[in-house]
Scaffold this motif. Structure first.
Motif, PDB file in Angstrom:
ATOM      1  N   SER A 224      95.051 -12.146  24.281  1.00 56.84           N
ATOM      2  CA  SER A 224      94.573 -13.361  24.950  1.00 56.84           C
ATOM      3  C   SER A 224      93.924 -13.029  26.281  1.00 56.84           C
ATOM      4  N   ILE A 225      94.557 -12.164  27.038  1.00 61.59           N
ATOM      5  CA  ILE A 225      94.024 -11.845  28.364  1.00 61.59           C
ATOM      6  C   ILE A 225      92.687 -11.124  28.244  1.00 61.59           C
ATOM      7  N   VAL A 226      92.674 -10.165  27.340  1.00 56.60           N
ATOM      8  CA  VAL A 226      91.463  -9.386  27.149  1.00 56.60           C
ATOM      9  C   VAL A 226      90.319 -10.291  26.682  1.00 56.60           C
ATOM     10  N   GLY A 227      90.670 -11.300  25.887  1.00 56.03           N
ATOM     11  CA  GLY A 227      89.652 -12.236  25.409  1.00 56.03           C
ATOM     12  C   GLY A 227      89.108 -13.107  26.540  1.00 56.03           C
ATOM     13  N   GLU A 228      89.895 -13.342  27.522  1.00 57.72           N
ATOM     14  CA  GLU A 228      89.524 -14.220  28.636  1.00 57.72           C
ATOM     15  C   GLU A 228      88.616 -13.510  29.646  1.00 57.72           C
ATOM     16  N   LEU A 229      88.921 -12.246  29.877  1.00 60.35           N
ATOM     17  CA  LEU A 229      88.168 -11.458  30.857  1.00 60.35           C
ATOM     18  C   LEU A 229      87.006 -10.785  30.141  1.00 60.35           C
ATOM     19  N   LYS A 230      85.860 -10.780  30.742  1.00 63.16           N
ATOM     20  CA  LYS A 230      84.758 -10.061  30.081  1.00 63.16           C
ATOM     21  C   LYS A 230      84.780  -8.613  30.561  1.00 63.16           C
ATOM     22  N   ILE A 231      85.572  -7.826  29.875  1.00 62.62           N
ATOM     23  CA  ILE A 231      85.808  -6.454  30.315  1.00 62.62           C
ATOM     24  C   ILE A 231      84.676  -5.530  29.843  1.00 62.62           C
ATOM     25  N   ASP A 232      84.161  -4.722  30.749  1.00 61.25           N
ATOM     26  CA  ASP A 232      83.100  -3.786  30.385  1.00 61.25           C
ATOM     27  C   ASP A 232      83.667  -2.478  29.857  1.00 61.25           C
ATOM     28  N   ALA A 233      84.818  -2.087  30.392  1.00 57.35           N
ATOM     29  CA  ALA A 233      85.417  -0.828  29.950  1.00 57.35           C
ATOM     30  C   ALA A 233      86.897  -0.842  30.267  1.00 57.35           C
ATOM     31  N   ALA A 234      87.657  -0.091  29.474  1.00 59.67           N
ATOM     32  CA  ALA A 234      89.093   0.006  29.708  1.00 59.67           C
ATOM     33  C   ALA A 234      89.447   1.443  30.060  1.00 59.67           C
ATOM     34  N   VAL A 235      90.421   1.566  30.953  1.00 59.05           N
ATOM     35  CA  VAL A 235      90.935   2.884  31.320  1.00 59.05           C
ATOM     36  C   VAL A 235      92.418   2.871  30.969  1.00 59.05           C
ATOM     37  N   ILE A 236      92.879   3.906  30.281  1.00 59.06           N
ATOM     38  CA  ILE A 236      94.285   3.943  29.891  1.00 59.06           C
ATOM     39  C   ILE A 236      95.031   4.957  30.740  1.00 59.06           C
ATOM     40  N   VAL A 237      96.126   4.506  31.301  1.00 62.86           N
ATOM     41  CA  VAL A 237      96.943   5.396  32.126  1.00 62.86           C
ATOM     42  C   VAL A 237      98.129   5.860  31.302  1.00 62.86           C
ATOM     43  N   SER A 238      98.397   7.159  31.373  1.00 72.82           N
ATOM     44  CA  SER A 238      99.533   7.686  30.632  1.00 72.82           C
ATOM     45  C   SER A 238     100.191   8.817  31.413  1.00 72.82           C
ATOM     46  N   THR A 239     101.467   9.006  31.181  1.00 70.98           N
ATOM     47  CA  THR A 239     102.128  10.199  31.702  1.00 70.98           C
ATOM     48  C   THR A 239     102.095  11.246  30.588  1.00 70.98           C
ATOM     49  N   PRO A 240     102.372  12.517  30.912  1.00 70.12           N
ATOM     50  CA  PRO A 240     102.338  13.535  29.858  1.00 70.12           C
ATOM     51  C   PRO A 240     103.315  13.240  28.707  1.00 70.12           C
ATOM     52  N   GLN A 241     104.484  12.699  29.036  1.00 67.88           N
ATOM     53  CA  GLN A 241     105.443  12.447  27.938  1.00 67.88           C
ATOM     54  C   GLN A 241     104.939  11.363  27.009  1.00 67.88           C
ATOM     55  N   GLN A 242     104.349  10.340  27.649  1.00 75.06           N
ATOM     56  CA  GLN A 242     103.979   9.160  26.900  1.00 75.06           C
ATOM     57  C   GLN A 242     102.866   9.398  25.909  1.00 75.06           C
ATOM     58  N   VAL A 243     101.997  10.319  26.284  1.00 74.01           N
ATOM     59  CA  VAL A 243     100.839  10.558  25.442  1.00 74.01           C
ATOM     60  C   VAL A 243     101.285  11.128  24.096  1.00 74.01           C
ATOM     61  N   ALA A 244     102.479  11.733  24.109  1.00 76.73           N
ATOM     62  CA  ALA A 244     102.982  12.350  22.879  1.00 76.73           C
ATOM     63  C   ALA A 244     103.497  11.303  21.890  1.00 76.73           C
ATOM     64  N   VAL A 245     103.847  10.145  22.373  1.00 73.74           N
ATOM     65  CA  VAL A 245     104.348   9.112  21.455  1.00 73.74           C
ATOM     66  C   VAL A 245     103.261   8.104  21.132  1.00 73.74           C
ATOM     67  N   ALA A 246     103.611   7.108  20.345  1.00 71.14           N
ATOM     68  CA  ALA A 246     102.559   6.254  19.785  1.00 71.14           C
ATOM     69  C   ALA A 246     101.988   5.222  20.758  1.00 71.14           C
ATOM     70  N   ASP A 247     102.622   5.057  21.936  1.00 72.64           N
ATOM     71  CA  ASP A 247     102.202   3.979  22.834  1.00 72.64           C
ATOM     72  C   ASP A 247     100.730   4.052  23.244  1.00 72.64           C
ATOM     73  N   VAL A 248     100.307   5.237  23.596  1.00 73.38           N
ATOM     74  CA  VAL A 248      98.940   5.377  24.085  1.00 73.38           C
ATOM     75  C   VAL A 248      97.950   5.119  22.950  1.00 73.38           C
ATOM     76  N   ARG A 249      98.307   5.629  21.787  1.00 70.79           N
ATOM     77  CA  ARG A 249      97.452   5.411  20.622  1.00 70.79           C
ATOM     78  C   ARG A 249      97.271   3.909  20.371  1.00 70.79           C
ATOM     79  N   ARG A 250      98.376   3.176  20.483  1.00 73.36           N
ATOM     80  CA  ARG A 250      98.293   1.720  20.283  1.00 73.36           C
ATOM     81  C   ARG A 250      97.410   1.070  21.351  1.00 73.36           C
ATOM     82  N   GLY A 251      97.490   1.600  22.576  1.00 68.51           N
ATOM     83  CA  GLY A 251      96.653   1.075  23.662  1.00 68.51           C
ATOM     84  C   GLY A 251      95.174   1.243  23.331  1.00 68.51           C
TER      85      GLY A 251
END
Ligand code: ADP
Length: 350
Positions: A224-251
């Motif tokens: 819903s939020i993403v639909g409301e804002l006219k976003i030009d680009a997204a940046v994903i923040v991750s820690t080294p541990q997190q990138v190993a699990v599925a969270d970042v992929r889902r992002g």
């Protein structure tokens, strides 16, 4: 105080141009705050032979006029970059909206957003920050603007909400409207409605970049939020541990979903390593090494930046001044990441 600084600057003359710093348009920024004075001078030429001298003169004049007050004078070169604000992106005249997201909370998404905002400001851009993190709005604390009560004004036939301002950055947060402890109760439709109002009614004025600090996660509310804002680009923040699990992929998938279809500019790896003060050459990869780079490569993404664990970053978010504003080491990391983002976002226009 600011008036006095202006007077001082109008008394310092550029020898070659024969005009003073103020009327010659060489003053990019004046900030007079309790912690000290900050002046940014901008010279069009890359190697203005008088730049260093004028900087010194300014420092001396400030020291003489305000004894005991910490004053920093910074030099910027080149004509200030102004992106095309007519490319209307959301409410106000905003050239680019960049969303900062993360798969999970606690990875430093809000800290990264705040410091990127400061780095972009330091590069000469006009910057706004929308704190859309309804679960834990932390930008008021990061910028020391807790307790700000947004005023509503009626202008150009519409009701508008006046953002807070800190360090020349315009700030709007859901946190200005709810007590910190109540924020968690703001779920679902109610939160989205409130946010929708902030998105469309904030009086941003003209901005080169609006950074949106999104809530962590990838649920319906994000759609819903993403639909409301006219976003030009997204940046994903991750820690080294997190990138190993599925969270970042889902992002990443959230933005790449055909119904959403927002380009992902890349990943910023936060808390990438630790360097103790007493061993500045050593890097300890406490949570693993190279994972974010490998993930980025596998998924056709760019690794926009790597930010180590630094004490001043943590101190900065607690004291209401992002570290990029006072720690040159931190500023360098963020400026590099910000430059990559600018490059990615504006590439299509050139
Ligand atoms: P999120 O927005 O992802 O929930 P925050 O930005 O609130 O995370 O950061 C969580 C905590 O980690 C904060 O206390 C912050 O100061 C600290 N922090 C974030 N990045 C760093 C870093 N690179 N070095 C040191 N501390 C950090």
């Amino acid at each position: 105080m600011e008036q006095k600084i202006r007077e001082l600057l109008s008394g310092i003359v550029h020898p070659e141009k024969g005009v003073d710093l103020l009327s010659g348009g060489m003053v990019e920024r004046i900030a007079a705050e309790e912690e000290g004075i900050e002046v940014v001078l901008r010279f069009a030429k890359a190697h203005d032979p008088f730049a260093a001298k004028l900087k010194r003169q300014t420092e001396e004049a400030l020291a003489a006029a305000f004894p005991g007050v910490r004053a920093t004078v910074t030099l910027h070169v080149g004509t200030p970059r102004r992106l095309d604000p007519e490319r209307k992106s959301t409410a106000g005249q905003i050239a680019h909206v960049v969303a900062i997201a993360s798969g999970k909370g606690g990875v430093g998404k809000s800290t990264v957003t705040a410091n990127l905002a400061v780095a972009l400001r330091n590069m000469g851009y006009r910057v706004g920050l929308l704190d859309a993190d309804i679960y834990g709005p932390s930008q008021p604390r990061m910028f020391g603007t807790e307790g700000y009560l947004p005023e509503a004004v009626h202008e150009e036939g519409i009701d508008q909400i006046v953002p807070a301002e800190a360090m020349g950055i315009e700030l709007m947060s859901i946190g200005y409207f709810v007590k910190p402890d109540d924020a968690l109760l703001w779920r679902g439709a109610m939160a989205v409605n409130a946010l929708r109002q902030l998105i469309h009614q904030t009086r941003w004025g003209r901005l080169d970049f609006l950074l949106a600090d999104l809530p962590p996660g990838t649920g319906d509310i994000h759609l819903s939020i993403v639909g409301e804002l006219k976003i030009d680009a997204a940046v994903i923040v991750s820690t080294p541990q997190q990138v190993a699990v599925a969270d970042v992929r889902r992002g990443v998938e959230l933005f790449r979903n055909p119904q959403v279809n927002i380009p992902v500019a890349g990943i910023i790896e936060n808390m990438a390593w630790f360097t103790p003060e007493e061993l500045p050459e050593n890097r300890y990869y406490l949570f693993g090494r190279g994972g974010a780079r490998a993930f980025a490569e596998e998924n056709g993404l760019e690794l926009l930046g790597e930010i180590p664990i630094i004490q001043s970053i943590m101190d900065g978010s607690d004291t209401g001044r992002p570290a990029a504003a006072f720690d040159p080491r931190v500023e360098e990391y963020y400026r590099a990441a910000a430059a990559r983002i600018v490059e990615k976002v504006t590439k299509s226009e050139r």
